[in-house]
Design an enzyme around this catalytic site. Structure first.
Site, PDB file in Angstrom:
ATOM      1  N   ASN A 110       0.801  -1.225   0.000  1.00  0.00           N
ATOM      2  CA  ASN A 110       0.000   0.000   0.000  1.00  0.00           C
ATOM      3  C   ASN A 110       0.835   1.276   0.000  1.00  0.00           C
ATOM      4  O   ASN A 110       0.276   2.372  -0.018  1.00  0.00           O
ATOM      5  CB  ASN A 110      -0.983  -0.020   1.169  1.00  0.00           C
ATOM      6  CG  ASN A 110      -2.056  -1.077   0.955  1.00  0.00           C
ATOM      7  OD1 ASN A 110      -2.156  -1.641  -0.140  1.00  0.00           O
ATOM      8  ND2 ASN A 110      -2.825  -1.356   1.983  1.00  0.00           N
ATOM      9  N   ARG A 146      -8.672  -2.138  -7.793  1.00  0.00           N
ATOM     10  CA  ARG A 146      -9.239  -0.886  -7.306  1.00  0.00           C
ATOM     11  C   ARG A 146      -8.176   0.209  -7.285  1.00  0.00           C
ATOM     12  O   ARG A 146      -8.432   1.374  -7.557  1.00  0.00           O
ATOM     13  CB  ARG A 146      -9.815  -1.098  -5.917  1.00  0.00           C
ATOM     14  CG  ARG A 146     -10.310   0.196  -5.326  1.00  0.00           C
ATOM     15  CD  ARG A 146     -10.859   0.080  -3.939  1.00  0.00           C
ATOM     16  NE  ARG A 146     -10.991   1.390  -3.347  1.00  0.00           N
ATOM     17  CZ  ARG A 146     -12.013   2.209  -3.589  1.00  0.00           C
ATOM     18  NH1 ARG A 146     -12.981   1.851  -4.398  1.00  0.00           N
ATOM     19  NH2 ARG A 146     -12.080   3.394  -3.010  1.00  0.00           N
ATOM     20  N   CYS A 202     -16.412  -4.451  -3.580  1.00  0.00           N
ATOM     21  CA  CYS A 202     -15.761  -5.759  -3.434  1.00  0.00           C
ATOM     22  C   CYS A 202     -16.325  -6.366  -2.148  1.00  0.00           C
ATOM     23  O   CYS A 202     -17.284  -5.882  -1.576  1.00  0.00           O
ATOM     24  CB  CYS A 202     -14.259  -5.609  -3.333  1.00  0.00           C
ATOM     25  SG  CYS A 202     -13.810  -4.599  -1.936  1.00  0.00           S
ATOM     26  N   ARG A 241     -17.167   0.864  -1.249  1.00  0.00           N
ATOM     27  CA  ARG A 241     -15.930   1.598  -1.593  1.00  0.00           C
ATOM     28  C   ARG A 241     -16.188   2.674  -2.639  1.00  0.00           C
ATOM     29  O   ARG A 241     -15.697   2.628  -3.757  1.00  0.00           O
ATOM     30  CB  ARG A 241     -14.840   0.613  -2.014  1.00  0.00           C
ATOM     31  CG  ARG A 241     -14.641  -0.466  -0.953  1.00  0.00           C
ATOM     32  CD  ARG A 241     -13.480  -1.334  -1.173  1.00  0.00           C
ATOM     33  NE  ARG A 241     -12.238  -0.635  -0.843  1.00  0.00           N
ATOM     34  CZ  ARG A 241     -11.048  -1.218  -1.002  1.00  0.00           C
ATOM     35  NH1 ARG A 241     -10.988  -2.418  -1.504  1.00  0.00           N
ATOM     36  NH2 ARG A 241      -9.953  -0.572  -0.706  1.00  0.00           N
ATOM     37  N   PRO A 242     -17.005   3.655  -2.316  1.00  0.00           N
ATOM     38  CA  PRO A 242     -17.292   4.751  -3.245  1.00  0.00           C
ATOM     39  C   PRO A 242     -16.053   5.624  -3.477  1.00  0.00           C
ATOM     40  O   PRO A 242     -14.998   5.394  -2.864  1.00  0.00           O
ATOM     41  CB  PRO A 242     -18.378   5.537  -2.520  1.00  0.00           C
ATOM     42  CG  PRO A 242     -18.247   5.197  -1.103  1.00  0.00           C
ATOM     43  CD  PRO A 242     -17.679   3.819  -1.033  1.00  0.00           C
ATOM     44  N   ASP A 247     -16.547   9.202  -3.907  1.00  0.00           N
ATOM     45  CA  ASP A 247     -17.059  10.576  -3.844  1.00  0.00           C
ATOM     46  C   ASP A 247     -16.048  11.554  -3.258  1.00  0.00           C
ATOM     47  O   ASP A 247     -15.948  12.711  -3.712  1.00  0.00           O
ATOM     48  CB  ASP A 247     -18.369  10.614  -3.042  1.00  0.00           C
ATOM     49  CG  ASP A 247     -18.206   9.956  -1.673  1.00  0.00           C
ATOM     50  OD1 ASP A 247     -17.585   8.871  -1.598  1.00  0.00           O
ATOM     51  OD2 ASP A 247     -18.660  10.532  -0.684  1.00  0.00           O
ATOM     52  N   ILE A 294     -14.453   0.883   9.542  1.00  0.00           N
ATOM     53  CA  ILE A 294     -13.987   1.417   8.258  1.00  0.00           C
ATOM     54  C   ILE A 294     -14.759   0.836   7.069  1.00  0.00           C
ATOM     55  O   ILE A 294     -15.286   1.559   6.236  1.00  0.00           O
ATOM     56  CB  ILE A 294     -12.465   1.142   8.071  1.00  0.00           C
ATOM     57  CG1 ILE A 294     -11.681   1.663   9.279  1.00  0.00           C
ATOM     58  CG2 ILE A 294     -11.976   1.766   6.752  1.00  0.00           C
ATOM     59  CD1 ILE A 294     -11.720   3.164   9.473  1.00  0.00           C
ATOM     60  N   ARG A 351      -2.681 -11.392  -3.782  1.00  0.00           N
ATOM     61  CA  ARG A 351      -2.709  -9.952  -4.095  1.00  0.00           C
ATOM     62  C   ARG A 351      -1.798  -9.183  -3.152  1.00  0.00           C
ATOM     63  O   ARG A 351      -1.243  -8.160  -3.514  1.00  0.00           O
ATOM     64  CB  ARG A 351      -4.141  -9.422  -3.985  1.00  0.00           C
ATOM     65  CG  ARG A 351      -5.068  -9.903  -5.101  1.00  0.00           C
ATOM     66  CD  ARG A 351      -6.433  -9.268  -4.986  1.00  0.00           C
ATOM     67  NE  ARG A 351      -6.263  -7.851  -4.715  1.00  0.00           N
ATOM     68  CZ  ARG A 351      -7.167  -7.139  -4.026  1.00  0.00           C
ATOM     69  NH1 ARG A 351      -8.280  -7.706  -3.594  1.00  0.00           N
ATOM     70  NH2 ARG A 351      -6.968  -5.868  -3.801  1.00  0.00           N
TER      71      ARG A 351
END
Ligand code: EPZ
Length: 417
Positions: free
Chosen positions: A23, A92, A116, A121-122, A124, A327, A397
């Site tokens: 990440n 994503r 997912c 998981r928008p 905006d 979250i 992943r």
């Protein structure tokens, strides 16, 4: 589709060196689009998410080369600003390309990455911030069309400290005219790493980790050589594995400060921790104590990416634990799978009550997301008997050869098919 076969019931003993954080590497790869020069990114693990990000970047015209753990990427001649839909849906994090494409090309087209297994998981917060920076955005048929010809620095306040939105805005701002101030910014260590990478490229970013980030836009940036921070989530996963299965696990190339919320919890759970500047040794020779209450929060709170793994540890702890996932709205998929292994967990909305049992039994289970899959590997290593895990692709992943890592700690894990 590859599966994992685990013969559980053994303590874990051994030493593992942690590589660069997925990440951190993903936004840093995206940020490398901000310059025509080559960028060298070191200590990069072989992960599916990283290979997919490189495929997308190659589709935009980036030249990518991997020599062992060093990635060299060069975007001197970007031929497209449109991220292919099929690849965007696969990954994503392709959405991180929006900011650098707008910074570099003033144009970007990205498909909605879609939800997912852990939540809707928008996007905006990303789009609101970019609009405030002068980007004209139209959404149609699942695609997002961005015109950044009027991109400029602006004061942007995030409604929620979104990691991805913070990173996208930092990267768009790095080549925008003027100054951008991002308030209520995410404080994750990966944000600070992105700041340091952009500054190594000649950018001017400050305040990462404080919640208030200031970016002075530059006309251009140059290449650099950079080693991202080690993966705190992989490190935390292995420490939890040691606490759950018992044994002596040593993790090297870590930043203990990045793991503070987990170390605090583990310290109270009948494990002995020896914490040095870049190394953590955990010794656990007994049943872990329950966590009382664990709530996931944005950094520096307990990370959502370690919640499933903590749930496995609590499923065999003495006592009852309460886990609140603040979250992602559906990050409890693993409960159904752990129940098949004999765990006693009840879920209501975002709260899971975990009643510790003495042990788990091997079963056939399936991974539905990356961190849930890693948690099932811990459960399989703990359980008596054999466990098969479908969906190893989810685990790949974010974990490099998870079967090799666990075998190096004395577990019996094989990859089938
Ligand atoms: C990053 O995802 C990480 N991924 C995630 O790790 C991590 O779980 C997450 O941050 C939180 O720490 C990468 O860095 C590649 P967010 P991101 O935007 O950026 C909501 C893993 O396993 N939100 O901070 O997508 C969102 O729905 C992955 O390695 C909006 O509502 O996370 C979520 O509820 C999983 N609107 C919350 O904010 C937006 O525009 C946090 O999301 C953006 C987000």
């Amino acid at each position: 589709m590859s599966r994992l076969l685990i013969k559980g019931g053994r303590p874990l003993c051994g030493e593992i060196r942690i590589k660069a954080a997925k990440n951190a590497v993903l936004p840093i790869l995206a940020a490398s689009l901000l310059t025509k020069d080559p960028c060298e990114i070191c200590d990069v693990p072989a992960l599916a998410d990283i290979s997919n990000m490189l495929r997308i970047m190659q589709g935009l015209g980036t030249n990518c080369k991997r020599e062992e753990d060093v990635l060299t990427v060069r975007s001197d001649d970007l031929t497209s600003y449109s991220v292919p839909t099929d690849l965007a849906k696969e990954l994503r994090s392709s959405f991180f390309l929006l900011g650098p494409l707008l910074g570099r090309m003033r144009r970007a087209v990205v498909a909605y990455p879609g939800g997912c297994d852990i939540g809707v998981r928008p996007l905006d917060i990303h789009l609101k911030g970019l609009r405030e920076m002068g980007v004209a955005i139209e959404e149609s048929h699942g695609n997002i069309f961005c015109d950044g010809t009027r991109l400029r620095g602006a004061d942007v306040a995030l409604d929620f400290p979104s990691v991805g939105a913070t990173e996208n805005l930092m990267m768009a701002a790095a080549l925008a005219e003027g100054t951008t101030r991002i308030s209520n910014a995410a404080k994750e260590p990966e944000i600070t790493d992105l700041q340091n990478f952009i500054n190594a490229m000649g950018g001017k970013v400050g305040g990462a980790g404080s919640g208030k980030i200031v970016v002075e836009g530059r006309a251009s940036l140059h290449g650099c050589k950079y080693t991202p921070i080690p993966d705190r989530i992989v490190a935390g996963t292995l420490l939890i594995a040691g606490a759950t299965c018992g044994g002596d696990v040593c993790i090297t190339n870590v930043v203990p400060e990045h793991l503070e919320p987990l170390l605090f919890k583990i310290n109270k759970s009948a494990c002995f921790l020896d914490v040095r500047s870049d190394k953590i040794t955990l010794s656990c020779h007994g049943r872990p104590h329950h966590f009382d209450k664990l709530e996931t929060q944005p950094y520096p709170g307990f990370p959502t990416d370690l919640q499933s793994q903590a749930m496995v540890m609590m499923s065999v702890a003495e006592g009852t634990s309460v886990i609140v996932e603040n979250i992602f709205e559906t990050r409890f998929r693993i409960v159904r799978e752990l129940t098949k292994m004999g765990a006693s967990i009840t879920v209501k909305d975002r709260t899971a009550v975990v009643r510790g049992v003495k042990g788990l039994e091997g079963a056939s289970v399936s991974a539905g997301d990356l961190r849930g899959g890693a948690a099932l590997v811990i459960a399989g290593a703990k359980a008596e008997g054999y466990t098969t895990i479908d969906g190893a692709r989810y685990i790949d992943r974010g974990y490099e050869s998870i079967e090799k890592t666990f075998c190096a700690l004395g577990a019996d894990v094989k990859r089938l098919g």
